[in-house]
Design an enzyme around this catalytic site. Structure first.
Site, PDB file in Angstrom:
ATOM      1  N   GLU A  21     -81.947 -77.046 -74.763  1.00  0.00           N
ATOM      2  CA  GLU A  21     -81.158 -77.595 -75.869  1.00  0.00           C
ATOM      3  C   GLU A  21     -80.730 -76.470 -76.812  1.00  0.00           C
ATOM      4  O   GLU A  21     -81.409 -75.450 -76.911  1.00  0.00           O
ATOM      5  CB  GLU A  21     -82.041 -78.643 -76.575  1.00  0.00           C
ATOM      6  N   ASP A  22     -79.628 -76.672 -77.511  1.00  0.00           N
ATOM      7  CA  ASP A  22     -79.177 -75.648 -78.461  1.00  0.00           C
ATOM      8  C   ASP A  22     -79.982 -75.684 -79.761  1.00  0.00           C
ATOM      9  O   ASP A  22     -80.451 -74.668 -80.249  1.00  0.00           O
ATOM     10  CB  ASP A  22     -77.672 -75.789 -78.757  1.00  0.00           C
ATOM     11  N   PHE A  60     -76.351 -75.961 -91.905  1.00  0.00           N
ATOM     12  CA  PHE A  60     -75.551 -76.308 -90.739  1.00  0.00           C
ATOM     13  C   PHE A  60     -74.990 -75.021 -90.147  1.00  0.00           C
ATOM     14  O   PHE A  60     -74.316 -74.252 -90.817  1.00  0.00           O
ATOM     15  CB  PHE A  60     -74.415 -77.268 -91.108  1.00  0.00           C
ATOM     16  N   ARG A 105     -67.485 -73.001 -81.252  1.00  0.00           N
ATOM     17  CA  ARG A 105     -68.491 -72.811 -80.191  1.00  0.00           C
ATOM     18  C   ARG A 105     -68.414 -71.409 -79.588  1.00  0.00           C
ATOM     19  O   ARG A 105     -69.389 -70.873 -79.086  1.00  0.00           O
ATOM     20  CB  ARG A 105     -68.281 -73.832 -79.077  1.00  0.00           C
TER      21      ARG A 105
END
Ligand code: IMP
Ligand code: MG
Length: 173
Positions: free
Chosen positions: A95-96, A148, A161
């Site tokens: 997972e990131d 974030f 991304r």
């Protein structure tokens, strides 16, 4: 929208990925490793780490969405699921980032029902302070504060991304 200077540089990322890959390589010696990337966010981390893992492995993916803009939607949708039979596999979910833990917990429980030989979790980033659901994580790259972040596969609204480093994302007010 502002993307600032690196929060984690390319060098820091590469160093950590190599470290995780070494641990995984030795832990999975002689095992039947199935590396499962959680898309889209993990696509870059996944492709970096599998190339550094020395154990023979197979790959598969789960495409899931659970996150709307910068707020967790708290709901998980599976758009593509694993095709491999997991009953004889040592599955490693890749997972990131883990935030509330809702996404990963959902996928973990779903996968456990398919009866894998073993199941472990690897995440590049961990926002531990935001956790709402307790999920056991076996490999963590970096623990980060409640900010974030974008880049290295991580997005805001499917953008950023392709940034090679990780940056804190701030909305311009
Ligand atoms: P959770 O279910 O709240 O743990 O959310 C996990 C998912 O939310 C991750 O797989 C990411 O796609 C997304 N996410 C959480 N925090 C961030 C962030 O800081 N940047 C980008 N995506 C994030
Ligand atoms: Mg995402």
């Amino acid at each position: 929208m502002v993307v600032g200077k690196p929060f984690l540089t390319v060098e820091q990322i590469q160093h950590k990925v190599a470290e995780l890959a070494n641990r995984i390589s030795s832990d999975y010696e002689g095992k039947n490793l199935l590396a499962v990337g959680i898309l889209k966010g993990a696509f870059i981390f996944f492709s970096d780490i599998v190339r550094l893992i020395k154990t023979p492995l197979m790959v598969d993916f789960i495409i899931a969405s659970s996150y709307m803009k910068t707020d967790s939607a708290g709901e998980v949708k599976i758009h593509y699921d694993i095709r491999e039979d997991v009953s004889d596999k040592d599955v490693l979910l890749i997972e990131d980032i883990v935030d509330t833990g809702i996404t990963l917990n959902y996928m973990r429980e779903r996968l456990l029902m398919q009866g894998p030989k073993s199941l472990k979790i690897c995440t590049f980033l961990d926002k531990k302070g935001r956790r709402e659901v307790d999920v056991p994580i076996d490999y963590v790259g970096y623990e980060i504060p409640n900010e974030f972040v974008v880049g290295y596969g991580l997005d805001y609204d499917n953008k950023f991304r392709n940034l090679p480093y990780i940056s804190v994302f701030k909305k311009r007010t």
